[in-house]
Design a protein around this motif. Sequence first.
Motif, mmCIF file in Angstrom:
data_model
loop_
_atom_site.group_PDB
_atom_site.id
_atom_site.type_symbol
_atom_site.label_atom_id
_atom_site.label_comp_id
_atom_site.label_asym_id
_atom_site.label_seq_id
_atom_site.Cartn_x
_atom_site.Cartn_y
_atom_site.Cartn_z
ATOM 1 N N GLN A 170 -11.877 6.477 0.684
ATOM 2 C CA GLN A 170 -10.971 6.719 -0.437
ATOM 3 C C GLN A 170 -9.519 6.605 0.014
ATOM 4 O O GLN A 170 -8.678 5.986 -0.660
ATOM 5 C CB GLN A 170 -11.220 8.124 -1.014
ATOM 6 N N ASN A 171 -9.219 7.174 1.172
ATOM 7 C CA ASN A 171 -7.847 7.142 1.671
ATOM 8 C C ASN A 171 -7.441 5.745 2.162
ATOM 9 O O ASN A 171 -6.269 5.362 2.049
ATOM 10 C CB ASN A 171 -7.669 8.160 2.790
ATOM 11 N N MET A 175 -5.965 2.500 -6.429
ATOM 12 C CA MET A 175 -6.195 3.838 -6.958
ATOM 13 C C MET A 175 -7.611 3.892 -7.511
ATOM 14 O O MET A 175 -7.884 3.446 -8.625
ATOM 15 C CB MET A 175 -5.174 4.159 -8.050
ATOM 16 N N CYS A 195 -13.418 8.574 -8.139
ATOM 17 C CA CYS A 195 -14.460 9.091 -7.247
ATOM 18 C C CYS A 195 -15.323 10.084 -8.000
ATOM 19 O O CYS A 195 -14.820 11.074 -8.540
ATOM 20 C CB CYS A 195 -13.847 9.755 -6.019
ATOM 21 N N TYR A 202 -6.476 3.923 -0.859
ATOM 22 C CA TYR A 202 -5.158 4.405 -1.270
ATOM 23 C C TYR A 202 -4.068 3.770 -0.423
ATOM 24 O O TYR A 202 -3.015 3.343 -0.942
ATOM 25 C CB TYR A 202 -5.133 5.924 -1.140
ATOM 26 N N GLN A 203 -4.328 3.683 0.893
ATOM 27 C CA GLN A 203 -3.381 2.999 1.776
ATOM 28 C C GLN A 203 -3.173 1.548 1.371
ATOM 29 O O GLN A 203 -2.084 0.989 1.521
ATOM 30 C CB GLN A 203 -3.887 3.028 3.223
ATOM 31 N N LEU A 253 0.805 6.841 4.458
ATOM 32 C CA LEU A 253 0.294 8.192 4.653
ATOM 33 C C LEU A 253 0.666 8.656 6.056
ATOM 34 O O LEU A 253 0.960 7.856 6.933
ATOM 35 C CB LEU A 253 -1.233 8.217 4.484
ATOM 36 N N TRP A 302 -13.497 1.202 -8.694
ATOM 37 C CA TRP A 302 -12.203 0.813 -9.236
ATOM 38 C C TRP A 302 -12.286 -0.538 -9.917
ATOM 39 O O TRP A 302 -13.146 -1.366 -9.600
ATOM 40 C CB TRP A 302 -11.144 0.787 -8.138
ATOM 41 N N GLY A 308 0.814 -1.195 0.000
ATOM 42 C CA GLY A 308 0.000 0.000 0.000
ATOM 43 C C GLY A 308 0.854 1.253 0.000
ATOM 44 O O GLY A 308 2.076 1.215 -0.114
ATOM 45 N N VAL A 309 0.181 2.390 0.135
ATOM 46 C CA VAL A 309 0.845 3.684 0.111
ATOM 47 C C VAL A 309 0.870 4.242 1.523
ATOM 48 O O VAL A 309 -0.184 4.415 2.141
ATOM 49 C CB VAL A 309 0.100 4.659 -0.832
#
Length: 284
Positions: free
Chosen positions: A204-205, A213, A216, A208-209, A8, A279, A5-6
């Motif tokens: 949404q976040n 992607m 929205c 993203y985590q 944050l 998605w 994941g990304v």
Amino acid sequence: MKISGVPLGCNYIDLWKENMKEWDGTLSNRMIHDEAEEGFWHSFMEKKKQMGGDYINSYAYRIQEELLTLLRTNDRVVEIGPGWGNYTFCVAENVKHLTCVDSSQSVINFLSDESEKHQLNNVSFINDKWEHISMKESYDVVFGVNCYYRISNIEESLLKMNKVASRLAIVGMTSGPEKPHYVNLHREQGYSIKFRRRDYIHLQNILYQLGIMANCKIIEIPSVSTYPSYESLIRDNVSKILTKDYNKQEVEQALSPYVIEKDGRYEYPYTFHAALIYWKPIKF
């Protein structure tokens, strides 16, 4: 399952779980006890039956329009937490097959009866929690709107949507902003307001985590609240004030710029929004 994941600055998964609590820091009975949740839905569905007629929320029609643009006539679809069917029947009428998953037997019974009334023979039901269920097959689309409020293992549930959907996963949620008089009371008078603690942006976040992607789409929903008397106007528009012993005159002043009087009735027009987060499923 290893997920890249990304990172944050804020862990939105933990924040989601923390914000399941009420403003006093406690969890409601409905959040904790399945029996309390089932009791709520049993009572709620009985009221819906007594109402008769069109029980779909007025705001849902705008969301239906946008939701249907993402579906295809040959899709096999799963709906999570359908409730009283704001989206169930319009989706069933436009896809090959719809499977509804809900933890409440009262909801399942209600939707089953209504499906018969709508003469829909392409709808099936599973009485289980989405976070607990083991789906043996994939479906073209998995979606759910406003159904995530009791899900603490939100990351696992979103990943399950990603796994079960073969073409598209869709997360829907109605959003703010709050009525503007509440915002003004908070900013100008320092009132404590029961603002929403979880919103679409958290989901949404979280996605993203998780390395997803997602797109929205924000949907504007104009609305007008109508009240038969000034007293009912005030009563309905103080419900989110947490400040004890608030000043009624300050509330009336905050409401005044937004309220229109028509023949002894009062109208409060305002615009809120809904988000459809969607998605193409990815394989981890």
